[in-house]
Every structure is written in C-alpha cells, then in structure tokens.
Design a protein around this motif. Structure first.
Motif, PDB file in Angstrom:
ATOM      1  N   LYS A  22       0.833  -1.170  -0.065  1.00  0.00           N
ATOM      2  CA  LYS A  22      -0.051   0.060  -0.072  1.00  0.00           C
ATOM      3  C   LYS A  22       0.802   1.301   0.014  1.00  0.00           C
ATOM      4  O   LYS A  22       0.763   2.235   0.664  1.00  0.00           O
ATOM      5  N   SER A  24       2.420   4.846  -0.520  1.00  0.00           N
ATOM      6  CA  SER A  24       1.764   6.238  -0.839  1.00  0.00           C
ATOM      7  C   SER A  24       2.366   6.998  -1.330  1.00  0.00           C
ATOM      8  O   SER A  24       2.113   8.137  -1.854  1.00  0.00           O
ATOM      9  N   SER A  25       3.787   6.592  -2.186  1.00  0.00           N
ATOM     10  CA  SER A  25       4.487   7.205  -3.035  1.00  0.00           C
ATOM     11  C   SER A  25       5.071   6.542  -3.957  1.00  0.00           C
ATOM     12  O   SER A  25       5.070   5.229  -3.666  1.00  0.00           O
ATOM     13  N   PRO A  39       1.185   4.729  -6.432  1.00  0.00           N
ATOM     14  CA  PRO A  39       0.006   4.529  -5.439  1.00  0.00           C
ATOM     15  C   PRO A  39      -1.325   4.830  -5.919  1.00  0.00           C
ATOM     16  O   PRO A  39      -1.337   5.489  -7.144  1.00  0.00           O
ATOM     17  N   THR A  40      -2.352   4.169  -5.491  1.00  0.00           N
ATOM     18  CA  THR A  40      -3.617   4.248  -6.309  1.00  0.00           C
ATOM     19  C   THR A  40      -4.772   4.745  -5.225  1.00  0.00           C
ATOM     20  O   THR A  40      -5.824   4.934  -5.692  1.00  0.00           O
ATOM     21  N   GLY A  41      -4.265   5.050  -4.020  1.00  0.00           N
ATOM     22  CA  GLY A  41      -5.250   5.510  -2.857  1.00  0.00           C
ATOM     23  C   GLY A  41      -5.501   4.006  -2.194  1.00  0.00           C
ATOM     24  O   GLY A  41      -6.214   4.293  -1.125  1.00  0.00           O
ATOM     25  N   GLY A  42      -5.246   2.907  -2.529  1.00  0.00           N
ATOM     26  CA  GLY A  42      -5.350   1.609  -1.719  1.00  0.00           C
ATOM     27  C   GLY A  42      -3.976   1.060  -1.963  1.00  0.00           C
ATOM     28  O   GLY A  42      -3.076   1.198  -1.688  1.00  0.00           O
TER      29      GLY A  42
END
Length: 57
Positions: A22, A24-25, A39-42
């Motif tokens: 998961k 975030s970057s 990252p895709t938000g999930g």
C-alpha cells in the motif's frame, strides 16, 4: 487495515526489492531507477513481477 510486503523483481535490471503493498508514494528501483510501484489510494499498482510475499500483516 494493514498491508503486505512483497519481493518485486525490476523489469529492467532484474534487481529484487521489497515493496510495501500500500505504498503512498512512487517506489523506484534502487539500482536503475525504474518505477516499481505507483500509489492508487489503496493497494499500490506494482509494475514488476511479484516473486513472493515477504511479510503478511
């Protein structure tokens, strides 16, 4: 909700690197700089081949 860590093979230089599922970057290969995860938000979009799950949380 916790995520997993994966061993990912770089598609360009075949370096193996551990990536958080998961992220975030963007995660770049430590050897050649190719993007391994976006990252895709999930769950991150992993660009290389997932070799194994290193740690399940």
């Amino acid at each position: 909700m916790p995520g997993n860590f994966y061993s990912v093979e770089c598609p360009d230089c075949e370096n193996e690197q551990v990536v958080f599922g998961k992220a975030s970057s963007e995660v770049a290969c430590a050897v050649c700089g190719t993007t391994l995860a976006r990252p895709t938000g999930g769950e991150a979009d992993i660009e290389g081949d997932v070799l194994e799950t290193v740690e399940t949380r």
